[in-house]
Design a protein around this motif. Structure first.
Motif, PDB file in Angstrom:
ATOM      1  N   ALA A  88       0.691  -1.490   0.394  1.00  0.00           N
ATOM      2  CA  ALA A  88       0.120   0.016   0.516  1.00  0.00           C
ATOM      3  C   ALA A  88       0.826   0.971  -0.139  1.00  0.00           C
ATOM      4  O   ALA A  88       1.993   1.573   0.505  1.00  0.00           O
ATOM      5  N   ILE A  89       0.629   2.155  -0.751  1.00  0.00           N
ATOM      6  CA  ILE A  89       1.530   3.073  -1.116  1.00  0.00           C
ATOM      7  C   ILE A  89       0.797   4.221  -0.066  1.00  0.00           C
ATOM      8  O   ILE A  89      -0.323   4.975  -0.036  1.00  0.00           O
ATOM      9  N   VAL A  90       2.377   4.774   0.560  1.00  0.00           N
ATOM     10  CA  VAL A  90       1.666   5.897   1.575  1.00  0.00           C
ATOM     11  C   VAL A  90       2.392   6.310   1.455  1.00  0.00           C
ATOM     12  O   VAL A  90       4.119   6.136   2.179  1.00  0.00           O
ATOM     13  N   PHE A  91       2.949   7.624   1.735  1.00  0.00           N
ATOM     14  CA  PHE A  91       3.855   8.910   1.250  1.00  0.00           C
ATOM     15  C   PHE A  91       3.524  10.123   1.873  1.00  0.00           C
ATOM     16  O   PHE A  91       2.796  11.203   1.273  1.00  0.00           O
ATOM     17  N   THR A  92       3.858  10.287   2.956  1.00  0.00           N
ATOM     18  CA  THR A  92       3.714  11.661   3.376  1.00  0.00           C
ATOM     19  C   THR A  92       4.271  13.612   3.165  1.00  0.00           C
ATOM     20  O   THR A  92       4.059  14.519   3.839  1.00  0.00           O
ATOM     21  N   ALA A  93       5.574  13.092   2.871  1.00  0.00           N
ATOM     22  CA  ALA A  93       5.767  14.380   2.043  1.00  0.00           C
ATOM     23  C   ALA A  93       5.459  15.271   1.877  1.00  0.00           C
ATOM     24  O   ALA A  93       5.679  16.439   1.946  1.00  0.00           O
ATOM     25  N   PHE A  94       5.001  15.157   1.002  1.00  0.00           N
ATOM     26  CA  PHE A  94       4.098  16.738  -0.275  1.00  0.00           C
ATOM     27  C   PHE A  94       2.512  16.829   0.917  1.00  0.00           C
ATOM     28  O   PHE A  94       2.596  18.162   1.236  1.00  0.00           O
ATOM     29  N   HIS A  95       2.056  16.535   1.697  1.00  0.00           N
ATOM     30  CA  HIS A  95       1.341  16.897   2.905  1.00  0.00           C
ATOM     31  C   HIS A  95       0.668  16.501   4.394  1.00  0.00           C
ATOM     32  O   HIS A  95       0.226  15.781   4.168  1.00  0.00           O
ATOM     33  N   PRO A  96       2.556  16.848   4.460  1.00  0.00           N
ATOM     34  CA  PRO A  96       2.985  16.459   6.200  1.00  0.00           C
ATOM     35  C   PRO A  96       1.568  16.749   7.758  1.00  0.00           C
ATOM     36  O   PRO A  96       1.867  16.546   8.265  1.00  0.00           O
ATOM     37  N   ASP A  97       0.656  17.903   6.133  1.00  0.00           N
ATOM     38  CA  ASP A  97      -0.205  18.164   7.978  1.00  0.00           C
ATOM     39  C   ASP A  97      -1.312  17.346   7.399  1.00  0.00           C
ATOM     40  O   ASP A  97      -2.606  17.365   8.502  1.00  0.00           O
ATOM     41  N   ALA A  98      -1.679  16.701   6.062  1.00  0.00           N
ATOM     42  CA  ALA A  98      -2.489  15.813   6.602  1.00  0.00           C
ATOM     43  C   ALA A  98      -2.628  14.876   8.066  1.00  0.00           C
ATOM     44  O   ALA A  98      -1.655  13.547   8.030  1.00  0.00           O
ATOM     45  N   VAL A  99      -3.421  14.521   8.736  1.00  0.00           N
ATOM     46  CA  VAL A  99      -3.548  13.266   9.914  1.00  0.00           C
ATOM     47  C   VAL A  99      -5.245  12.675   9.332  1.00  0.00           C
ATOM     48  O   VAL A  99      -6.303  13.267   9.172  1.00  0.00           O
ATOM     49  N   TYR A 100      -5.396  11.441  10.566  1.00  0.00           N
ATOM     50  CA  TYR A 100      -6.198  11.138  10.575  1.00  0.00           C
ATOM     51  C   TYR A 100      -6.450  11.183  12.635  1.00  0.00           C
ATOM     52  O   TYR A 100      -5.935  11.459  13.079  1.00  0.00           O
ATOM     53  N   VAL A 101      -7.790  10.897  12.729  1.00  0.00           N
ATOM     54  CA  VAL A 101      -8.618  11.657  13.948  1.00  0.00           C
ATOM     55  C   VAL A 101      -9.056  10.344  14.435  1.00  0.00           C
ATOM     56  O   VAL A 101     -10.017  10.174  13.453  1.00  0.00           O
ATOM     57  N   GLY A 102      -8.972   9.599  15.708  1.00  0.00           N
ATOM     58  CA  GLY A 102      -9.891   9.129  16.054  1.00  0.00           C
ATOM     59  C   GLY A 102      -9.291   7.654  16.454  1.00  0.00           C
ATOM     60  O   GLY A 102      -8.497   7.777  16.537  1.00  0.00           O
ATOM     61  N   ASP A 103     -10.378   6.853  16.939  1.00  0.00           N
ATOM     62  CA  ASP A 103      -9.997   5.348  17.221  1.00  0.00           C
ATOM     63  C   ASP A 103      -8.813   4.688  16.282  1.00  0.00           C
ATOM     64  O   ASP A 103      -9.492   4.254  15.378  1.00  0.00           O
ATOM     65  N   LEU A 104      -7.395   4.237  15.550  1.00  0.00           N
ATOM     66  CA  LEU A 104      -6.993   3.631  14.972  1.00  0.00           C
ATOM     67  C   LEU A 104      -6.885   2.554  15.797  1.00  0.00           C
ATOM     68  O   LEU A 104      -5.631   1.690  15.157  1.00  0.00           O
ATOM     69  N   ALA A 105      -6.879   1.926  16.604  1.00  0.00           N
ATOM     70  CA  ALA A 105      -6.195   0.822  16.925  1.00  0.00           C
ATOM     71  C   ALA A 105      -6.653  -0.341  15.978  1.00  0.00           C
ATOM     72  O   ALA A 105      -5.620  -1.583  16.713  1.00  0.00           O
ATOM     73  N   SER A 106      -8.155  -0.347  16.370  1.00  0.00           N
ATOM     74  CA  SER A 106      -8.086  -1.711  14.519  1.00  0.00           C
ATOM     75  C   SER A 106      -8.172  -0.968  13.921  1.00  0.00           C
ATOM     76  O   SER A 106      -9.248  -0.691  13.398  1.00  0.00           O
TER      77      SER A 106
END
Length: 331
Positions: free
Chosen positions: A114-132
């Motif tokens: 899975a392609i995940v690359f954050t350098a172009f968009h370093p401010d973008a995040v997920y919010v919430g429960d990522l435990a599962s």
């Protein structure tokens, strides 16, 4: 006398249209299953273009947890496939295990990252429960589930909208590490790809030379997915066409949210920058965009309606422990 144009348009092949494989379809190539997240659709479409006649079956990862009969039954449904290309998935989807357990039942299966690359968009995040991973509970945002870490932290610090908008500037980005994000993003992508035996270090170098190759942190451009598909085919012993997939098919991920490359970040990497956000849109509908001010205002309205304990984010928790970062939001 009216001029009648020859009816040639209908004869033009449209390789991006998903083709089923009913009896009499005329497709006689290898049967290929592609399993994965939202990126898998682009890989499947690329396979259809790169390998004419291939009978391609797309299996969204989101459907795995709803399949009856467990992993053995799922593996049995793939028994007639000549090749199975699959992104890693966790054990939560099946009691018997995840993608490694499936590969043990299907030795011909090949994993792709899975392609995940954050350098172009370093401010973008997920919010919430990522435990599962299989039962994620994410807080919504104006762009689906993508949030601005600056906006969230500003809200939690009690800043008004105008103050938060004013934080989107170069010196703040520099203090937050947004202008030094490339090496870490590259290391993370290469490490995750090597972990499944699909080293992307060479591809990443080529993609970076071409400029912006991500729509947001986990939506690559179609050219990237075309490269993944071509490599999967070659490593499976097949002979893909030597063509640029993006020249023959629309990029379906363009319909999903687009996060802008903030101008100071864009200048650093030599790409076009903006602060215009795009919502997810229906196919064929006009794109709906948001200015930075509008995006922040909508985000704050969402946060005010959420229980405060649901606004969890690893980035924000980390910032709370850094006095110099807190000072940026207090000054």
């Amino acid at each position: 006398m009216a001029l009648r144009l020859p009816r040639l348009i209908r004869a033009v092949p449209r390789p991006w249209i998903a083709r089923r494989d009913p009896e009499g379809s005329g497709l006689h190539g290898p049967r290929i299953a592609v399993i994965g997240n939202c990126q898998a659709k682009g890989v499947a479409e690329a396979v259809r273009i790169l390998l004419p006649g291939a009978r391609v079956r797309l299996i969204p990862m989101s459907t795995l947890g709803r399949r009856a009969g467990g992993l053995d039954a799922f593996a049995a449904t793939l028994g007639d496939c000549d090749h199975v290309f699959c992104q890693p998935f966790p054990a939560e989807f099946f009691p018997e295990g995840g993608s490694e357990a499936l590969r043990a039942r299907l030795p011909r299966m090949r994993l792709f990252p899975a392609i995940v690359f954050t350098a172009f968009h370093p401010d973008a995040v997920y919010v919430g429960d990522l435990a599962s991973v299989a039962r994620v509970k994410l807080v919504p945002s104006p762009l689906g589930t993508y949030h601005s870490a600056i906006t969230l932290f500003g809200f939690l610090q009690g800043l008004p909208r105008e103050r938060i908008v004013g934080l989107f500037r170069e010196d703040v980005f520099s203090r937050l590490g947004y202008l030094d994000a490339w090496d870490l993003a590259a290391a993370d992508l290469i490490a995750s790809s090597r972990a499944i035996g699909f080293d992307l270090s060479g591809e990443l170098l080529r993609w970076s030379r071409g400029g912006l190759f991500m729509h947001n942190i986990n939506h690559p451009r179609l050219s990237v997915l075309g490269d993944i598909a071509a490599r999967l085919l070659r490593e499976a012993g097949l002979a893909p066409r030597s063509v640029a997939v993006e020249a023959y098919a629309p990029d379906a991920l363009l319909d999903d949210p687009i996060w802008p490359v903030y101008p100071p970040v864009a200048t650093l990497y030599g790409v076009a920058g903006s602060t215009v956000f795009k919502r997810r849109q229906r196919r064929g509908a006009a794109p709906e965009t948001l200015s930075l001010d509008a995006f922040v205002a909508e985000s704050l309205a969402i946060y005010r309606d959420q229980p405060r304990e649901s606004l969890t984010c690893h980035r924000v928790e980390h910032w709370r422990g850094l006095p110099d970062v807190r000072a940026l939001f207090e000054s």
